[in-house]
Design a protein around this motif. Structure first.
Motif, PDB file in Angstrom:
ATOM      1  N   THR A 117      15.438  -7.173 -32.444  1.00  0.00           N
ATOM      2  CA  THR A 117      15.525  -6.280 -31.296  1.00  0.00           C
ATOM      3  C   THR A 117      17.091  -5.806 -31.294  1.00  0.00           C
ATOM      4  OG1 THR A 117      16.731  -8.242 -29.824  1.00  0.00           O
ATOM      5  CG2 THR A 117      14.311  -8.133 -30.197  1.00  0.00           C
ATOM      6  N   ARG A 118      17.337  -5.118 -30.069  1.00  0.00           N
ATOM      7  CA  ARG A 118      18.644  -4.218 -29.980  1.00  0.00           C
ATOM      8  C   ARG A 118      19.675  -5.265 -30.233  1.00  0.00           C
ATOM      9  NH1 ARG A 118      21.952  -3.483 -25.886  1.00  0.00           N
ATOM     10  NH2 ARG A 118      20.528  -4.464 -24.478  1.00  0.00           N
ATOM     11  N   VAL A 119      19.815  -6.232 -29.828  1.00  0.00           N
ATOM     12  CA  VAL A 119      21.061  -7.214 -29.768  1.00  0.00           C
ATOM     13  C   VAL A 119      20.939  -8.390 -30.760  1.00  0.00           C
ATOM     14  CG1 VAL A 119      21.932  -6.299 -27.500  1.00  0.00           C
ATOM     15  CG2 VAL A 119      20.237  -8.514 -27.764  1.00  0.00           C
ATOM     16  N   SER A 120      19.591  -8.829 -31.005  1.00  0.00           N
ATOM     17  CA  SER A 120      19.370  -9.947 -31.883  1.00  0.00           C
ATOM     18  C   SER A 120      18.898  -9.714 -33.340  1.00  0.00           C
ATOM     19  CB  SER A 120      18.534 -10.974 -31.118  1.00  0.00           C
ATOM     20  OG  SER A 120      17.301 -10.245 -30.867  1.00  0.00           O
ATOM     21  N   PHE A 121      19.557  -9.630 -34.252  1.00  0.00           N
ATOM     22  CA  PHE A 121      19.193  -9.092 -35.614  1.00  0.00           C
ATOM     23  C   PHE A 121      20.105 -10.013 -36.666  1.00  0.00           C
ATOM     24  CE2 PHE A 121      22.453  -6.332 -33.648  1.00  0.00           C
ATOM     25  CZ  PHE A 121      23.255  -6.263 -34.620  1.00  0.00           C
ATOM     26  N   THR A 122      19.880 -10.125 -37.796  1.00  0.00           N
ATOM     27  CA  THR A 122      20.724 -10.347 -38.923  1.00  0.00           C
ATOM     28  C   THR A 122      21.636  -9.298 -39.398  1.00  0.00           C
ATOM     29  OG1 THR A 122      19.125 -10.078 -40.588  1.00  0.00           O
ATOM     30  CG2 THR A 122      19.070 -12.148 -39.576  1.00  0.00           C
ATOM     31  N   ALA A 123      22.924  -9.622 -39.571  1.00  0.00           N
ATOM     32  CA  ALA A 123      23.640  -8.704 -40.014  1.00  0.00           C
ATOM     33  C   ALA A 123      23.427  -8.003 -41.413  1.00  0.00           C
ATOM     34  CB  ALA A 123      25.210  -8.957 -39.805  1.00  0.00           C
ATOM     35  N   VAL A 124      22.908  -8.773 -42.159  1.00  0.00           N
ATOM     36  CA  VAL A 124      22.701  -8.400 -43.524  1.00  0.00           C
ATOM     37  C   VAL A 124      21.155  -7.538 -43.646  1.00  0.00           C
ATOM     38  CG1 VAL A 124      21.256 -10.240 -43.991  1.00  0.00           C
ATOM     39  CG2 VAL A 124      22.351  -9.085 -46.031  1.00  0.00           C
ATOM     40  N   GLY A 125      20.423  -7.679 -42.405  1.00  0.00           N
ATOM     41  CA  GLY A 125      19.208  -6.679 -42.166  1.00  0.00           C
ATOM     42  C   GLY A 125      19.824  -5.193 -41.929  1.00  0.00           C
ATOM     43  N   ARG A 126      20.729  -5.060 -41.017  1.00  0.00           N
ATOM     44  CA  ARG A 126      21.378  -4.047 -40.811  1.00  0.00           C
ATOM     45  C   ARG A 126      22.031  -3.357 -41.874  1.00  0.00           C
ATOM     46  NH1 ARG A 126      21.525  -3.228 -34.970  1.00  0.00           N
ATOM     47  NH2 ARG A 126      19.501  -3.853 -34.207  1.00  0.00           N
ATOM     48  N   GLN A 127      22.504  -4.160 -42.892  1.00  0.00           N
ATOM     49  CA  GLN A 127      23.328  -3.851 -43.801  1.00  0.00           C
ATOM     50  C   GLN A 127      22.230  -3.108 -45.081  1.00  0.00           C
ATOM     51  OE1 GLN A 127      25.496  -6.749 -45.741  1.00  0.00           O
ATOM     52  NE2 GLN A 127      26.842  -5.467 -47.150  1.00  0.00           N
ATOM     53  N   LEU A 128      21.066  -3.638 -45.074  1.00  0.00           N
ATOM     54  CA  LEU A 128      20.325  -3.252 -45.896  1.00  0.00           C
ATOM     55  C   LEU A 128      19.717  -1.540 -45.515  1.00  0.00           C
ATOM     56  CD1 LEU A 128      17.680  -5.823 -46.200  1.00  0.00           C
ATOM     57  CD2 LEU A 128      19.202  -5.009 -48.019  1.00  0.00           C
ATOM     58  N   GLU A 129      19.596  -1.461 -44.340  1.00  0.00           N
ATOM     59  CA  GLU A 129      19.433  -0.004 -43.611  1.00  0.00           C
ATOM     60  C   GLU A 129      20.735   0.857 -43.746  1.00  0.00           C
ATOM     61  OE1 GLU A 129      18.643  -0.674 -39.496  1.00  0.00           O
ATOM     62  OE2 GLU A 129      16.731  -1.584 -40.012  1.00  0.00           O
ATOM     63  N   GLN A 130      21.794   0.258 -43.844  1.00  0.00           N
ATOM     64  CA  GLN A 130      23.160   1.050 -43.938  1.00  0.00           C
ATOM     65  C   GLN A 130      23.090   1.481 -45.628  1.00  0.00           C
ATOM     66  OE1 GLN A 130      26.376  -1.511 -42.584  1.00  0.00           O
ATOM     67  NE2 GLN A 130      25.735  -1.291 -40.584  1.00  0.00           N
ATOM     68  N   LEU A 131      22.408   0.878 -46.547  1.00  0.00           N
ATOM     69  CA  LEU A 131      22.631   0.984 -47.844  1.00  0.00           C
ATOM     70  C   LEU A 131      21.707   1.943 -48.241  1.00  0.00           C
ATOM     71  CD1 LEU A 131      23.056  -2.555 -49.499  1.00  0.00           C
ATOM     72  CD2 LEU A 131      24.579  -0.381 -49.606  1.00  0.00           C
ATOM     73  N   GLY A 132      20.954   2.516 -47.050  1.00  0.00           N
ATOM     74  CA  GLY A 132      19.733   3.529 -47.098  1.00  0.00           C
ATOM     75  C   GLY A 132      18.235   2.887 -47.637  1.00  0.00           C
ATOM     76  N   LEU A 133      18.132   1.576 -47.454  1.00  0.00           N
ATOM     77  CA  LEU A 133      16.876   0.969 -47.407  1.00  0.00           C
ATOM     78  C   LEU A 133      16.283   0.826 -46.212  1.00  0.00           C
ATOM     79  CD1 LEU A 133      18.362   0.007 -50.116  1.00  0.00           C
ATOM     80  CD2 LEU A 133      16.965  -1.975 -50.050  1.00  0.00           C
ATOM     81  N   HIS A 134      15.028   1.089 -46.007  1.00  0.00           N
ATOM     82  CA  HIS A 134      14.316   0.982 -44.761  1.00  0.00           C
ATOM     83  C   HIS A 134      13.193   0.065 -44.979  1.00  0.00           C
ATOM     84  CE1 HIS A 134      16.873   4.063 -42.995  1.00  0.00           C
ATOM     85  NE2 HIS A 134      16.502   4.813 -44.123  1.00  0.00           N
ATOM     86  N   PRO A 135      13.210  -1.289 -44.911  1.00  0.00           N
ATOM     87  CA  PRO A 135      12.372  -2.464 -45.252  1.00  0.00           C
ATOM     88  C   PRO A 135      11.241  -2.112 -44.297  1.00  0.00           C
ATOM     89  CG  PRO A 135      14.391  -3.115 -44.842  1.00  0.00           C
ATOM     90  CD  PRO A 135      14.550  -1.731 -44.312  1.00  0.00           C
ATOM     91  N   ARG A 136       9.892  -2.056 -45.191  1.00  0.00           N
ATOM     92  CA  ARG A 136       8.544  -2.209 -44.572  1.00  0.00           C
ATOM     93  C   ARG A 136       8.325  -3.575 -43.890  1.00  0.00           C
ATOM     94  NH1 ARG A 136       3.601  -2.812 -47.250  1.00  0.00           N
ATOM     95  NH2 ARG A 136       4.477  -2.619 -49.278  1.00  0.00           N
ATOM     96  N   LEU A 137       8.452  -3.799 -42.556  1.00  0.00           N
ATOM     97  CA  LEU A 137       8.150  -4.857 -42.031  1.00  0.00           C
ATOM     98  C   LEU A 137       6.736  -5.145 -41.581  1.00  0.00           C
ATOM     99  CD1 LEU A 137      11.056  -5.012 -39.309  1.00  0.00           C
ATOM    100  CD2 LEU A 137      11.319  -5.839 -41.659  1.00  0.00           C
ATOM    101  N   GLU A 138       6.355  -6.434 -42.171  1.00  0.00           N
ATOM    102  CA  GLU A 138       5.023  -6.789 -41.904  1.00  0.00           C
ATOM    103  C   GLU A 138       4.866  -7.771 -41.109  1.00  0.00           C
ATOM    104  OE1 GLU A 138       2.742  -5.757 -46.113  1.00  0.00           O
ATOM    105  OE2 GLU A 138       2.812  -7.955 -45.672  1.00  0.00           O
ATOM    106  N   ALA A 139       5.840  -8.651 -40.602  1.00  0.00           N
ATOM    107  CA  ALA A 139       5.949  -9.605 -39.708  1.00  0.00           C
ATOM    108  C   ALA A 139       7.386  -9.805 -39.299  1.00  0.00           C
ATOM    109  CB  ALA A 139       5.169 -11.051 -40.359  1.00  0.00           C
TER     110      ALA A 139
END
Length: 306
Positions: free
Chosen positions: A206-228
């Motif tokens: 959510t906006r405030v609850s997330f894993t920092a490394v998940g955000r790091q993936l996005e910063q590296l240009g990856l946009h994970p396809r979330l299935e769950a």
């Protein structure tokens, strides 16, 4: 400070009645819970309805439902009661070995699994009458973390989620990728391209609850396809096994999940932001001897973790 005219007109025992009524949603069961007569609790409900100008409990056939106002009051009432109990449980001198105090600590299931057993064991050795209530937190609770801290004794959350509150660092951890044992696409060290192509299971998100490394993936240009999305780290293996999905999990937790079978661990192809887990508390507890003792138990348990 002048007296609060609202509080001066209220019997604070009504707070206890309100909590029981909103929780049980039934006058008879609430009266049994409080060891009160039904007429006495009905009278309390009548006073509460006048005060709030709201029925609070609305009859629907043979049952009662909470009104929209009552639904909002439910959590506020629990927080208020918890605060009142802490006020009257406080002592100038506190002996842990003689106490029957209950401490409530919220945290992710990962954090509770890592340190909870050791804290519980040390507590039973030093203070056999003290009880610890460990509660897995939710995204909703994290969204309003300041209010949550006012109603619990501590929050186990990593840095980056909570700010501007007293805290004590407990341990560091890093991240690995969780994949199914039979996932032939992902090797021992997947590339960024592989991570980008695969479906994912994320925790919280959510906006405030997330894993920092998940955000790091996005910063590296990856946009994970979330299935769950799962609000649990210890359940991740159930959503990864026998699928092509990947998940991010803390290295310390990985042996527990791989030991259940069906999943394996891979290293990330980049240096992930480390996790620093901390115990957070409300500033009102800074010099509270009971909380100082509780924090000492968490500190000792963290040192034992290494």
């Amino acid at each position: 400070m002048p007296d609060d005219p609202l509080l001066s007109r209220l019997d604070l025992n009504l707070l206890i009645s309100l909590d029981a009524l909103l929780t049980e949603r039934n006058v008879t069961r609430a009266a049994e819970r409080l060891h009160m007569s039904q007429p006495s609790l009905s009278a309390a409900l009548a006073r509460l309805r006048v005060h709030f100008d709201d029925p609070l409990l609305a009859r629907r056939g043979n049952t009662y439902e909470l009104t929209p106002l009552a639904t909002r009051l439910l959590e506020h009432t629990a927080i208020a009661l918890s605060t009142v109990r802490r006020v009257f449980e406080s002592q100038s001198r506190w002996d842990a070995s003689e106490s029957t105090r209950e401490f409530t600590v919220h945290g992710s299931d990962y954090a509770l699994a890592m340190i909870g057993p050791a804290v519980s064991r040390m507590t039973s050795e030093q203070a056999p009458g003290v009880r610890l209530r460990f509660v897995p937190t939710t995204s909703r609770a994290i969204e309003d973390v300041t209010a949550r801290l006012s109603s619990v004794d501590g929050l186990l959350l990593p840095h980056g989620v909570v700010t501007d509150r007293p805290s004590m660092d407990l341990w560091r951890d890093d991240w690995v990728v969780l994949a199914a044992e039979d996932n032939a696409v992902v090797g021992e060290a997947p590339t960024l391209a592989t991570l980008s192509a695969m479906p994912w299971v994320f925790t919280y998100q959510t906006r405030v609850s997330f894993t920092a490394v998940g955000r790091q993936l996005e910063q590296l240009g990856l946009h994970p396809r979330l299935e769950a999305i799962v609000e649990s780290f210890t359940l991740l293996h159930l959503f990864v096994a026998n699928t092509d999905r990947l998940a991010l999990v803390q290295r310390r937790l990985a042996p527990l999940l791989t030991g259940l079978g069906g999943v394996r661990v891979c290293e990330l192809p980049f240096e992930a932001t480390p996790l620093i887990e901390a115990l957070w508390w409300h500033p009102a507890h800074d010099n509270d001897p009971e909380h100082e003792w509780m924090r000492s138990i968490f500190r000792a348990a963290a040192e034992q973790m290494g």
